[in-house]
Scaffold this active site. Structure first.
Site, short mmCIF file in Angstrom:
data_model
loop_
_atom_site.label_atom_id
_atom_site.label_comp_id
_atom_site.label_asym_id
_atom_site.label_seq_id
_atom_site.Cartn_x
_atom_site.Cartn_y
_atom_site.Cartn_z
N ARG A 123 0.83 -1.22 0.00
CA ARG A 123 0.00 0.00 0.00
C ARG A 123 0.85 1.25 0.00
NH1 ARG A 123 -5.43 -0.08 1.60
NH2 ARG A 123 -6.18 -2.20 1.64
N VAL A 145 -9.49 5.12 11.39
CA VAL A 145 -10.46 5.32 10.31
C VAL A 145 -11.66 6.17 10.77
CG1 VAL A 145 -12.08 4.13 8.77
CG2 VAL A 145 -9.80 3.20 9.13
N ASP A 146 -11.97 7.22 10.01
CA ASP A 146 -13.14 8.08 10.22
C ASP A 146 -13.18 8.70 11.63
OD1 ASP A 146 -13.99 7.48 7.61
OD2 ASP A 146 -15.06 5.70 8.30
N HIS A 191 -17.78 11.40 4.86
CA HIS A 191 -18.22 10.08 5.31
C HIS A 191 -19.74 10.10 5.48
CE1 HIS A 191 -17.98 6.19 7.21
NE2 HIS A 191 -18.79 6.64 8.14
N GLU A 225 -4.96 8.63 11.45
CA GLU A 225 -4.64 7.21 11.23
C GLU A 225 -5.80 6.29 11.57
OE1 GLU A 225 -0.73 6.18 12.79
OE2 GLU A 225 -0.05 8.18 12.25
N LEU A 257 -5.98 4.65 3.96
CA LEU A 257 -4.62 5.16 3.72
C LEU A 257 -3.71 4.76 4.88
CD1 LEU A 257 -5.82 8.58 2.41
CD2 LEU A 257 -4.56 6.90 1.06
N MET A 266 -12.16 4.74 -1.97
CA MET A 266 -12.46 3.58 -1.14
C MET A 266 -11.23 2.76 -0.77
SD MET A 266 -15.41 4.40 -0.70
CE MET A 266 -16.99 3.64 -0.48
N ARG A 267 -10.20 3.46 -0.35
CA ARG A 267 -9.02 2.76 0.17
C ARG A 267 -8.60 3.40 1.47
NH1 ARG A 267 -6.34 -0.76 -2.65
NH2 ARG A 267 -4.28 -0.50 -1.78
C1 GAR Z 1 -20.51 9.02 -0.91
O1 GAR Z 1 -21.75 8.71 -0.33
C2 GAR Z 1 -19.46 9.18 0.16
O2 GAR Z 1 -19.92 9.76 1.34
C3 GAR Z 1 -19.08 7.74 0.39
O3 GAR Z 1 -19.07 7.15 -0.89
C4 GAR Z 1 -19.99 7.84 -1.73
C5 GAR Z 1 -19.25 8.30 -2.96
O4 GAR Z 1 -20.15 8.79 -3.92
N1 GAR Z 1 -17.79 7.64 1.00
C6 GAR Z 1 -17.44 6.68 1.84
O5 GAR Z 1 -18.19 5.77 2.15
C7 GAR Z 1 -16.04 6.77 2.37
N2 GAR Z 1 -15.79 5.77 3.33
P1 GAR Z 1 -19.62 9.69 -5.13
O6 GAR Z 1 -18.53 8.88 -5.83
O7 GAR Z 1 -20.82 9.83 -6.01
O8 GAR Z 1 -19.13 10.98 -4.58
#
Ligand code: GAR
Length: 189
Positions: A65, A144-145, A109, A142, A93, A90-91
């Site tokens: 990674r 997550v969320d 989020h 570091e 870090l 969606m990775r």
């Molecule tokens: C969004 O709902 C965002 O909040 C979520 O993915 C979607 C992306 O949509 N993010 C996460 O879940 C991050 N862990 P988009 O590609 O249409 O912006």
């Protein structure tokens, strides 16, 4: 004050990227979009807006990674990026990247953090019989969320809502929230 140079990292359709592009970019300027998924629809949105759009596929890096992130970091540094905005990236870090961009790395989020870090946030809000749901823009640390919250927006959960209807309705909330929070961060730096 000059606009902060922003790179947006995506993995998919990029509707939040579109919202960031469509908003009045008076405090920030999106100059680069990078997707770890080649062919992500969000890359076309960037190109249509006349912005440099790159795919950096994580797959050839296998389990390394940090090697992926070192190459990503080089792309950002070369372009004098000042803020990195994750928009459906969606990775998770590694500490290498999170430390390198500490205080300048922001994420959206789909939950009212600290509730429901991680995945399946809409289903978890329904299972808990919450009456409201929402989205959070936060600095990335570091864990997550778990970083400092820049802004949140909420909406009611309605009778008959499913994870899909919630996700769909929440997107409109996200699209208003993210540009405002990115501008707030840009002004504070
Ligand atoms: C969004 O709902 C965002 O909040 C979520 O993915 C979607 C992306 O949509 N993010 C996460 O879940 C991050 N862990 P988009 O590609 O249409 O912006």
């Amino acid at each position: 004050m000059s606009k902060k140079r922003v790179a947006v990292l995506i993995s998919g359709r990029g509707s939040n990227l579109q919202a960031l592009l469509d908003a009045e970019q008076d405090a920030y300027q999106i100059v680069l979009v990078v997707s770890n998924v080649p062919g992500a629809a969000g890359l076309d949105r960037a190109r249509e807006a006349g912005i440099e759009a790159l795919a950096l596929d994580h797959k050839p890096y296998g389990k390394d990674r940090e090697a992926f992130e070192r190459d990503l970091d080089s792309l950002l540094v070369l372009r004098n990026i000042e803020i990195v905005a994750l928009a459906g990236f969606m990775r998770v870090l590694t500490p290498f990247f999170v430390r390198a961009w500490a205080g300048r790395l922001v994420n959206i989020h789909p939950s009212l953090l600290p509730k429901y870090p991680g995945i399946n946030t809409h289903a978890r809000a329904l299972e808990a019989r919450d009456t409201e749901h929402g989205a959070t823009v936060h600095l990335v640390v570091e864990e997550v969320d778990a970083g400092e919250i820049i802004g949140q927006a909420s909406m009611p959960i309605l009778a008959g809502d499913t994870p899909e209807t919630l996700a769909h309705r929440l997107l409109a909330v996200e699209h208003a929230l993210y540009p405002a929070c990115l501008a707030k961060l840009a002004r504070s730096l």
